[in-house]
Design a protein around this motif. Structure first.
Motif, PDB file in Angstrom:
ATOM      1  N   SER A 185       0.828  -1.191   0.000  1.00 29.22           N
ATOM      2  CA  SER A 185       0.000   0.000   0.000  1.00 29.22           C
ATOM      3  C   SER A 185       0.861   1.239   0.000  1.00 29.22           C
ATOM      4  CB  SER A 185      -0.882   0.012   1.256  1.00 29.22           C
ATOM      5  OG  SER A 185      -1.654  -1.146   1.323  1.00 29.22           O
TER       6      SER A 185
ATOM      7  N   ASP B  44       1.298  -4.537   5.594  1.00 29.70           N
ATOM      8  CA  ASP B  44       1.150  -5.493   4.496  1.00 29.70           C
ATOM      9  C   ASP B  44       2.157  -6.632   4.588  1.00 29.70           C
ATOM     10  OD1 ASP B  44      -0.899  -3.939   3.563  1.00 29.70           O
ATOM     11  OD2 ASP B  44       0.159  -3.178   1.784  1.00 29.70           O
TER      12      ASP B  44
ATOM     13  N   THR C 160     -15.394  -8.458 -11.118  1.00 30.68           N
ATOM     14  CA  THR C 160     -14.075  -8.211 -10.524  1.00 30.68           C
ATOM     15  C   THR C 160     -13.780  -9.215  -9.426  1.00 30.68           C
ATOM     16  OG1 THR C 160     -14.154  -5.845 -11.033  1.00 30.68           O
ATOM     17  CG2 THR C 160     -12.677  -6.526  -9.249  1.00 30.68           C
TER      18      THR C 160
ATOM     19  N   ILE D  23     -10.672 -11.915  -9.106  1.00 31.35           N
ATOM     20  CA  ILE D  23      -9.796 -12.019  -7.936  1.00 31.35           C
ATOM     21  C   ILE D  23      -9.804 -13.449  -7.405  1.00 31.35           C
ATOM     22  CG2 ILE D  23      -9.389 -11.240  -5.570  1.00 31.35           C
ATOM     23  CD1 ILE D  23     -10.633  -8.537  -6.390  1.00 31.35           C
TER      24      ILE D  23
ATOM     25  N   LEU E 191      -2.460 -12.274  -0.311  1.00 31.91           N
ATOM     26  CA  LEU E 191      -2.769 -11.002  -0.961  1.00 31.91           C
ATOM     27  C   LEU E 191      -4.135 -11.041  -1.637  1.00 31.91           C
ATOM     28  CD1 LEU E 191      -1.999  -8.190  -2.093  1.00 31.91           C
ATOM     29  CD2 LEU E 191      -0.879  -9.368  -3.991  1.00 31.91           C
ATOM     30  N   HIS E 192      -4.362 -12.054  -2.468  1.00 31.78           N
ATOM     31  CA  HIS E 192      -5.598 -12.089  -3.249  1.00 31.78           C
ATOM     32  C   HIS E 192      -6.807 -12.484  -2.402  1.00 31.78           C
ATOM     33  CE1 HIS E 192      -3.352 -11.174  -6.765  1.00 31.78           C
ATOM     34  NE2 HIS E 192      -2.668 -12.293  -6.748  1.00 31.78           N
TER      35      HIS E 192
ATOM     36  N   HIS F 183      -7.188 -11.593   0.720  1.00 31.80           N
ATOM     37  CA  HIS F 183      -7.521 -10.323   1.370  1.00 31.80           C
ATOM     38  C   HIS F 183      -8.227  -9.389   0.385  1.00 31.80           C
ATOM     39  CE1 HIS F 183      -6.733  -6.232   2.967  1.00 31.80           C
ATOM     40  NE2 HIS F 183      -6.772  -6.812   4.151  1.00 31.80           N
ATOM     41  N   ARG F 184      -7.716  -9.316  -0.835  1.00 25.51           N
ATOM     42  CA  ARG F 184      -8.334  -8.450  -1.855  1.00 25.51           C
ATOM     43  C   ARG F 184      -9.770  -8.863  -2.115  1.00 25.51           C
ATOM     44  NH1 ARG F 184      -5.932  -8.783  -7.206  1.00 25.51           N
ATOM     45  NH2 ARG F 184      -7.470  -7.193  -7.685  1.00 25.51           N
TER      46      ARG F 184
ATOM     47  N   TRP G 267     -11.962  -7.712   0.933  1.00 26.07           N
ATOM     48  CA  TRP G 267     -12.074  -6.272   1.126  1.00 26.07           C
ATOM     49  C   TRP G 267     -12.622  -5.557  -0.096  1.00 26.07           C
ATOM     50  CZ3 TRP G 267     -12.190  -4.330   5.794  1.00 26.07           C
ATOM     51  CH2 TRP G 267     -11.780  -5.175   6.814  1.00 26.07           C
ATOM     52  N   THR G 268     -12.500  -6.143  -1.276  1.00 25.77           N
ATOM     53  CA  THR G 268     -13.175  -5.591  -2.449  1.00 25.77           C
ATOM     54  C   THR G 268     -14.680  -5.746  -2.289  1.00 25.77           C
ATOM     55  OG1 THR G 268     -11.291  -6.069  -3.899  1.00 25.77           O
ATOM     56  CG2 THR G 268     -13.424  -5.759  -4.963  1.00 25.77           C
TER      57      THR G 268
END
Length: 217
Positions: free
Chosen positions: A2, A19, A108, A112, A130-131, A133-134, A137-138
């Motif tokens: 970030s 992160d 999207t 992900i 990473l993904h 979490h994405r 949170w997305t």
């Protein structure tokens, strides 16, 4: 990691240090020092010290018996508390997010989730954390539930690094894909099913962590 040129340096370093914990670059039990943050993030001493102070206050770092700061490994009682907290909050965030979410946003999430699955298949710890979490949170960003999300973010700092055990689990690819279930429910406009999928996703991940803790014991 970030970062944004619109943020002050100390905030960028804090987010990047956070992160490192969230995405598996610092494993549970690993020691963290000001110098290690300076070297990893090309940071100054003052913002590195501030980042460590904030992460310690948030419970993402703690002082071990020899006074070293480490990423805290989870205990079974802590995992049980986090299970109770996460299953109480995150499914509700997901339900709120499901209201009015646009098809493009669901597309999207599907993209992900494909990256999550690819990371699992490749045994890529950083990529999986990473993904994963994405994905969450997305989805959660569509809830606009700032207070609930701030609480959930604190929980993720404690449990997120331990989800690395999912990557090393041989049977992980055969587990039900709760992300796919959430996506299907989003497309159907079934808010309750979206919450149920996230609830089950949390339970699935925590059960895997619990098995790892039992093996260590």
């Amino acid at each position: 990691m970030s970062s944004s040129t619109s943020l002050p340096t100390h905030e960028i370093i804090y987010r990047n240090a956070r992160d490192l914990i969230l995405f598996g670059d610092l494993a549970p039990g690993e020691a963290v020092t000001i110098n290690s943050i300076v070297e990893r993030l090309d940071a100054g001493v003052t913002p590195a010290r501030e980042a460590i102070r904030r992460l310690t206050a948030e419970g993402a770092l703690y002082a071990s018996d020899n006074r070293r700061l480490v990423v805290p490994p989870l205990t079974m009682p802590q995992l049980q508390e986090l299970t109770f907290a996460r299953t109480g909050i995150e499914p509700q965030i997901a339900r709120l997010a499901a209201v009015g979410i646009e098809p493009a946003a669901i597309d999207t999430l599907e993209q992900i989730d494909a990256q999550v699955n690819a990371a699992l298949a490749a045994r890529d710890i950083h990529g999986y954390l990473l993904h994963n979490h994405r994905f969450h949170w997305t989805l959660y960003a569509h809830s606009e539930a700032e207070i609930l999300m701030a609480t959930a973010a604190a929980h993720w700092l404690r449990v997120g690094p331990s989800l690395r055990v999912m990557v090393g689990l041989a049977e992980t690819p055969t587990l039900p894909d709760m992300h796919a279930a959430a996506i299907a429910a989003l497309r159907d406009g079934d808010y309750e099913a979206v919450g149920e999928a996230i609830h089950n996703d949390i339970l699935q991940g925590h059960a895997t962590i619990a098995n790892g803790l039992e093996d260590e014991g």
